[in-house]
Structures are given as C-alpha cells and as structure tokens.
Enzyme design. Structure first.
Site, short mmCIF file in Angstrom:
data_model
loop_
_atom_site.label_atom_id
_atom_site.label_comp_id
_atom_site.label_asym_id
_atom_site.label_seq_id
_atom_site.Cartn_x
_atom_site.Cartn_y
_atom_site.Cartn_z
CE1 TYR A 54 -28.72 -68.24 7.13
CE2 TYR A 54 -26.19 -69.28 7.20
CZ TYR A 54 -27.38 -68.54 6.17
OH TYR A 54 -26.73 -67.62 4.97
CD GLU B 2 -24.98 -63.52 1.74
OE1 GLU B 2 -24.09 -62.70 2.45
OE2 GLU B 2 -25.35 -64.51 2.10
CD1 TRP C 151 -24.04 -65.78 8.29
CD2 TRP C 151 -24.30 -64.04 6.95
NE1 TRP C 151 -25.41 -65.52 8.83
CE2 TRP C 151 -25.82 -64.36 7.11
CE3 TRP C 151 -24.37 -62.87 6.42
CZ2 TRP C 151 -26.91 -64.14 6.86
CZ3 TRP C 151 -25.82 -62.27 5.98
CH2 TRP C 151 -27.01 -62.78 5.89
#
Length: 192
Positions: A28, A50, A58
């Site tokens: 990522y 988000e 995350w």
C-alpha cells in the site's frame, strides 16, 4: 525502535516506519499511498474508507477493502445512492466490512448527496484544497494530523451535506490521495 525516521524495508530500501509492520502495508505504501487519485467514484471510495477507518487501524480497512467494494457496489456513487433499507440491513450483517450503523448510514447518505452533483464536482472540490506549499517531513513527528487546508476541506464537504468528514479524516484523505506527499524525506517512495 524508530526515532521516526525512515527504516530499512524488506528489500533494504528506506521507508516510512508505519509501512513496515505487514506486507500489506509495504505494498500500500509503495504503490498507492500519496499517489494522485482522481475521479468522483474513486474519491468517494477513499472518502468512505477513511470514514470507516475513524477510530480503527488502517490495516483493518485495507484488509477488508475488497469486501467493502463488493458490499458497496464498487463505490459507484449512482449505485450506492439507490441503496435502500434492505441494502442497509444487508450491510449491517456483512462480515466483510465494518458493521457500524452510523458509518454505513453516512456512506449511503453521502452517495445520495454526491449523486446530485455535476460530474467531476467532487474531484474539483477536493483538489481545490491542495496546499500552496507543503514541508517535506523528515520524521513522523513532522507529519501533522490536521492542517488549515484539511479543516477547510472538511468544512466545504460538510457545508455541501457530507457526513463523517472531519478535519482529521480530510487530512488522511489528502495524504492517501496525493494532495500532499507525507512520505518522509529519506523514504524510497519519494523516488518511485
């Protein structure tokens, strides 16, 4: 233990320390985070993810991203805007996503709001908040959680009827979508 500066990754190249805890993060970090994202549907997806991340790690969202995409019709604004109560009930039972009622409701409501916007309007609004200048961080301590631009973006999105778009979420979106580059000064991703 890191002092907040870039650390050697699996290939020996220096990376932001947060990216080294799992192979998912390395990928990522190297291939996606901080790269420019355009397009209303793509930005709606990022904004939604988000918002779901708020209060969570995350990596939790990243590992469920394909589940989110399947559950939310690929984050196509027009399709999610047409979701009804049956879809909401389905989402609340879907183990492939975060089953948070408020976040699911906000994602559906945001799609209904965005479906009324002109094509490209979300992209234009978000990208109009790129800062005129942005200091290159040397350590993680140099990376802010909120900026005047993320506060302004949050206010602009809220004023237009979007939910779960506070200043911290707006800044995370700005980082993830390349409006700012918060890769550390010595991070290899600055040169990729």
């Amino acid at each position: 233990m890191s002092d907040g500066t870039a650390l050697a990754g699996p290939d020996g190249a220096p990376r932001c320390p947060w990216a080294l805890s799992t192979p998912d993060y390395v990928t990522y970090h190297d291939e996606e985070w901080g790269r420019p994202v355009h397009g209303d549907d793509a930005l709606y997806e990022r904004l939604s993810l988000e918002a779901f991340q708020s209060g969570l790690s995350w990596i939790t969202i990243l590992r469920r991203r394909e589940g989110f995409r399947a559950a939310f019709a690929g984050f196509e604004i027009a399709k999610v805007a047409a979701f009804g109560e049956d879809d909401r009930d389905r989402l609340l039972l879907d183990p492939g996503i975060i089953r948070n009622r408020a976040k699911i409701d906000a994602t559906m409501a945001n799609a209904r709001v965005l479906a009324e916007w002109a094509p490209g309007e979300l992209d234009e609004l978000i990208w109009s908040h790129v800062p005129a200048s942005h200091a290159v961080p040397k350590t993680l301590g140099d990376v802010p959680a909120v900026t005047p631009e993320s506060t302004a973006l949050s206010k602009a999105l809220k004023k237009r009827g979007l939910r779960f778009v506070g200043p911290t979420t707006a800044y995370a979106l700005m980082q993830a979508c390349g409006l700012v580059d918060d890769h550390l000064e010595s991070c290899v991703a600055r040169r990729l």
